[in-house]
Design an enzyme around this catalytic site. Structure first.
Site, PDB file in Angstrom:
ATOM      1  CG  ASN A  47     -55.102 -15.163 -55.570  1.00  0.00           C
ATOM      2  OD1 ASN A  47     -56.433 -15.015 -55.440  1.00  0.00           O
ATOM      3  ND2 ASN A  47     -54.253 -14.996 -54.551  1.00  0.00           N
ATOM      4  CE  LYS A 100     -52.185 -10.719 -56.555  1.00  0.00           C
ATOM      5  NZ  LYS A 100     -52.057 -10.864 -54.850  1.00  0.00           N
ATOM      6  NE  ARG A 134     -56.336 -16.066 -51.324  1.00  0.00           N
ATOM      7  CZ  ARG A 134     -56.742 -14.984 -51.166  1.00  0.00           C
ATOM      8  NH1 ARG A 134     -56.878 -14.218 -52.202  1.00  0.00           N
ATOM      9  NH2 ARG A 134     -57.030 -14.636 -49.888  1.00  0.00           N
ATOM     10  CG  HIS A 150     -53.866 -14.112 -43.922  1.00  0.00           C
ATOM     11  ND1 HIS A 150     -53.873 -13.248 -43.211  1.00  0.00           N
ATOM     12  CD2 HIS A 150     -53.872 -13.191 -45.115  1.00  0.00           C
ATOM     13  CE1 HIS A 150     -54.014 -11.674 -43.678  1.00  0.00           C
ATOM     14  NE2 HIS A 150     -54.040 -12.117 -45.102  1.00  0.00           N
ATOM     15  N   GLY A 191     -49.522  -7.960 -43.253  1.00  0.00           N
ATOM     16  CA  GLY A 191     -49.472  -7.325 -44.505  1.00  0.00           C
ATOM     17  C   GLY A 191     -50.513  -6.321 -44.820  1.00  0.00           C
ATOM     18  CG  ASN A 192     -53.360  -4.033 -47.791  1.00  0.00           C
ATOM     19  OD1 ASN A 192     -53.440  -2.891 -47.126  1.00  0.00           O
ATOM     20  ND2 ASN A 192     -54.087  -3.811 -48.764  1.00  0.00           N
ATOM     21  NE  ARG A 214     -59.823  -6.684 -45.252  1.00  0.00           N
ATOM     22  CZ  ARG A 214     -58.993  -7.571 -45.613  1.00  0.00           C
ATOM     23  NH1 ARG A 214     -58.312  -8.231 -44.699  1.00  0.00           N
ATOM     24  NH2 ARG A 214     -58.704  -7.732 -47.013  1.00  0.00           N
ATOM     25  CG  PHE A 250     -47.684  -0.556 -42.525  1.00  0.00           C
ATOM     26  CD1 PHE A 250     -49.064  -1.070 -42.952  1.00  0.00           C
ATOM     27  CD2 PHE A 250     -47.880  -0.579 -41.082  1.00  0.00           C
ATOM     28  CE1 PHE A 250     -50.071  -1.298 -42.533  1.00  0.00           C
ATOM     29  CE2 PHE A 250     -48.739  -0.825 -40.354  1.00  0.00           C
ATOM     30  CZ  PHE A 250     -50.134  -1.170 -40.932  1.00  0.00           C
ATOM     31  N   GLY A 262     -44.418  -7.952 -41.874  1.00  0.00           N
ATOM     32  CA  GLY A 262     -43.578  -8.849 -41.031  1.00  0.00           C
ATOM     33  C   GLY A 262     -42.145  -9.282 -41.622  1.00  0.00           C
ATOM     34  CG  ASN A 268     -40.071  -6.593 -46.525  1.00  0.00           C
ATOM     35  OD1 ASN A 268     -39.084  -6.906 -46.888  1.00  0.00           O
ATOM     36  ND2 ASN A 268     -41.007  -6.931 -47.225  1.00  0.00           N
ATOM     37  CD  GLU A 306     -50.749 -16.522 -48.717  1.00  0.00           C
ATOM     38  OE1 GLU A 306     -50.259 -15.198 -49.151  1.00  0.00           O
ATOM     39  OE2 GLU A 306     -52.032 -16.246 -48.381  1.00  0.00           O
TER      40      GLU A 306
HETATM   41  P1  AMP Z   1     -48.556  -7.683 -48.400  1.00  0.00           P
HETATM   42  O1  AMP Z   1     -50.120  -7.529 -48.306  1.00  0.00           O
HETATM   43  O2  AMP Z   1     -48.010  -8.819 -47.678  1.00  0.00           O
HETATM   44  O3  AMP Z   1     -47.835  -7.554 -49.765  1.00  0.00           O
HETATM   45  O4  AMP Z   1     -47.910  -6.452 -47.613  1.00  0.00           O
HETATM   46  C1  AMP Z   1     -47.876  -4.975 -48.060  1.00  0.00           C
HETATM   47  C2  AMP Z   1     -47.591  -4.027 -46.912  1.00  0.00           C
HETATM   48  O5  AMP Z   1     -46.142  -4.331 -46.610  1.00  0.00           O
HETATM   49  C3  AMP Z   1     -47.594  -2.729 -47.226  1.00  0.00           C
HETATM   50  O6  AMP Z   1     -48.374  -1.971 -46.334  1.00  0.00           O
HETATM   51  C4  AMP Z   1     -46.225  -2.378 -47.463  1.00  0.00           C
HETATM   52  O7  AMP Z   1     -46.086  -0.795 -47.125  1.00  0.00           O
HETATM   53  C5  AMP Z   1     -45.502  -3.075 -46.124  1.00  0.00           C
HETATM   54  N1  AMP Z   1     -44.275  -3.270 -46.693  1.00  0.00           N
HETATM   55  C6  AMP Z   1     -43.417  -3.791 -47.726  1.00  0.00           C
HETATM   56  N2  AMP Z   1     -42.095  -3.466 -47.611  1.00  0.00           N
HETATM   57  C7  AMP Z   1     -41.847  -2.724 -46.139  1.00  0.00           C
HETATM   58  C8  AMP Z   1     -40.956  -2.231 -45.808  1.00  0.00           C
HETATM   59  N3  AMP Z   1     -39.440  -2.238 -46.079  1.00  0.00           N
HETATM   60  N4  AMP Z   1     -41.228  -1.521 -44.560  1.00  0.00           N
HETATM   61  C9  AMP Z   1     -42.457  -1.159 -43.956  1.00  0.00           C
HETATM   62  N5  AMP Z   1     -43.190  -1.903 -44.703  1.00  0.00           N
HETATM   63  C10 AMP Z   1     -43.340  -2.671 -45.854  1.00  0.00           C
END
Ligand code: AMP
Length: 396
Positions: free
Chosen positions: A7, A14, A90, A179, A209-210, A240, A283, A332, A334, A383
């Site tokens: 990726n 990655k 990817r 996605h 996620g981000n 965004r 987050f 989603g 966590n 993925e």
């Molecule tokens: P991703 O892009 O799927 O890796 O997701 C990253 C996002 O997930 C970031 O904004 C993190 O802050 C959020 N995240 C990861 N762990 C937690 C958690 N325990 N509580 C809230 N947000 C989380």
């Protein structure tokens, strides 16, 4: 069969090496700062880290170091690169031509180049990884897996924009969605967990996620999704903006005398929950700041959950019958609090979260009550595995 999944970003790469016999990840790694001073490769195997710090001026050099790391006598997992049977790449944008994953040939490359007008940062970077593999592993087949492909089943009524039809006909301006590899994986896992045939599975897949997107899946296929021509549309994301009145864009452009590319940068990198809160795009930081009384961080979180609710509810009506709402992605999987918040208000439709069951991070869990009309689940996305599986199927 051993498959390498790559990726590539503009300055990062990655990778994961799979043994498809048991779908085991043999090793994974990340190269950062390609073409920038301080290039670095970190490879992880059973908790151990192997680091290469050497100048990597381009993706070919970075891929060369990935291969060095894979066959390293102490830290590697291969005795020779000949053990790699195929490479899965990817690709972000496949345009309308790429409706599924494909063995890479000239025609596929042309489609990738054509779609690059909508993904000017991503597709060329993805292609650099491919070029490096073609150079360094000339006899190994390469497969392209597209973020957009899963969404090519969307009907015109959900993918068209409300603008002059000529822009669709002449420029292919429409919603593509992203996605897709994750939503595809989630749909298949949800069908399995529900014990349903894929062709009878209707779900809402929320990849948060981000970057975040929600997809309405009808009969196992993408029916509607929140991201659009580019990943900018839809939910409020880390950096965004998501949905906006287009006049906001023209107004700020004029007022601040911004070029289209500066405006693009503002909307993609300085907006979203970062822009609203002024605190962070992460987050976890936002939750902490909001708990400490930061009003703007609270606004950002509330905007995120409110817009997610709006799409989930709307999509449930679009697909007419919903078997499950599935949460995935960093947030989603966590954020117990945000999942609970997003599901508030759905009780009126007979959807109920089991507070105790919701106390989970990652894995695969049903978090709704026994009597909930629609199951609510957490499913960790994968993925890379999806890319490895598609690659295996195409080279077999
Ligand atoms: P991703 O892009 O799927 O890796 O997701 C990253 C996002 O997930 C970031 O904004 C993190 O802050 C959020 N995240 C990861 N762990 C937690 C958690 N325990 N509580 C809230 N947000 C989380």
């Amino acid at each position: 069969m051993k498959i390498l999944v790559i990726n590539c970003g503009s300055s990062s790469l990655k990778y994961q090496l799979f043994d498809m016999e048991n779908e085991e990840v043999l090793v994974k790694g990340l190269v950062e700062r390609i073409g920038i001073e301080g290039s670095r490769l970190v490879q992880k195997k059973n908790g151990d880290e192997f680091i290469i710090e050497e100048p990597m001026e381009n993706h070919t050099q970075a891929v060369g170091h990935v291969f060095d790391a894979l066959v390293d006598s102490e830290n590697g997992v291969l005795s020779s690169l000949d053990e790699i049977d195929a490479v899965g790449h990817r690709f972000v944008h496949g345009g309308e031509k790429m409706t599924k994953s494909a063995l890479i040939d000239d025609e596929v490359k042309e489609a990738i180049n054509e779609a690059a007008k909508f993904a000017p940062l991503h597709n060329p970077a993805n292609l650099m990884g491919l070029k490096a593999c073609e150079e360094l592993l000339p006899n190994v087949p390469n497969v392209a897996v597209f973020d957009t492909a899963f969404h090519q089943t969307m009907p015109a009524k959900t993918f068209l924009y409300g603008i002059d039809y000529k822009y669709y006909e002449q420029e292919a301006i429409r919603k593509y969605g992203f996605h897709g590899t994750s939503h595809n994986y989630i749909t298949k896992r949800a069908a399995d967990l529900l014990g349903k045939d894929l062709s009878q599975t209707n779900i809402i897949s929320a990849h948060l996620g981000n970057g975040s997107s929600i997809t309405a899946v009808k009969e196992g296929k993408s029916f509607d999704t929140t991201m659009g021509l580019t990943p900018l549309e839809g939910l409020v994301m880390g950096t965004r903006s998501g949905d906006l009145d287009p006049t906001v864009v023209t107004y700020i452009e004029e007022k601040e005398n911004l070029s289209p590319s500066q405006m693009n940068d503002l909307l993609n990198k300085k907006s979203g929950v970062l822009g609203v809160s002024g605190v962070s795009s992460d987050f976890r930081d936002l939750e902490e700041a909001a708990n400490n009384g930061n009003q703007r961080a609270q606004y950002a979180l509330d905007m995120f959950t409110t817009r997610a609710k709006r799409y989930i509810a709307g999509y449930m009506a679009e697909i007419e019958r919903c078997d499950a709402i599935v949460f995935t992605g960093g947030i989603g999987e966590n954020s117990i609090e945000l999942r609970e918040e997003m599901m508030k208000g759905f009780e009126q439709f007979g959807i109920k979260i089991d507070k105790e069951a919701n106390e989970v991070r990652g894995g695969e869990h049903i978090i709704s009550t026994e009597d909930s009309k629609v199951k609510v689940m957490v499913v960790a996305t994968n993925e890379e595995l999806m890319i490895a599986r598609d690659t295996q199927n195409l080279v077999k």
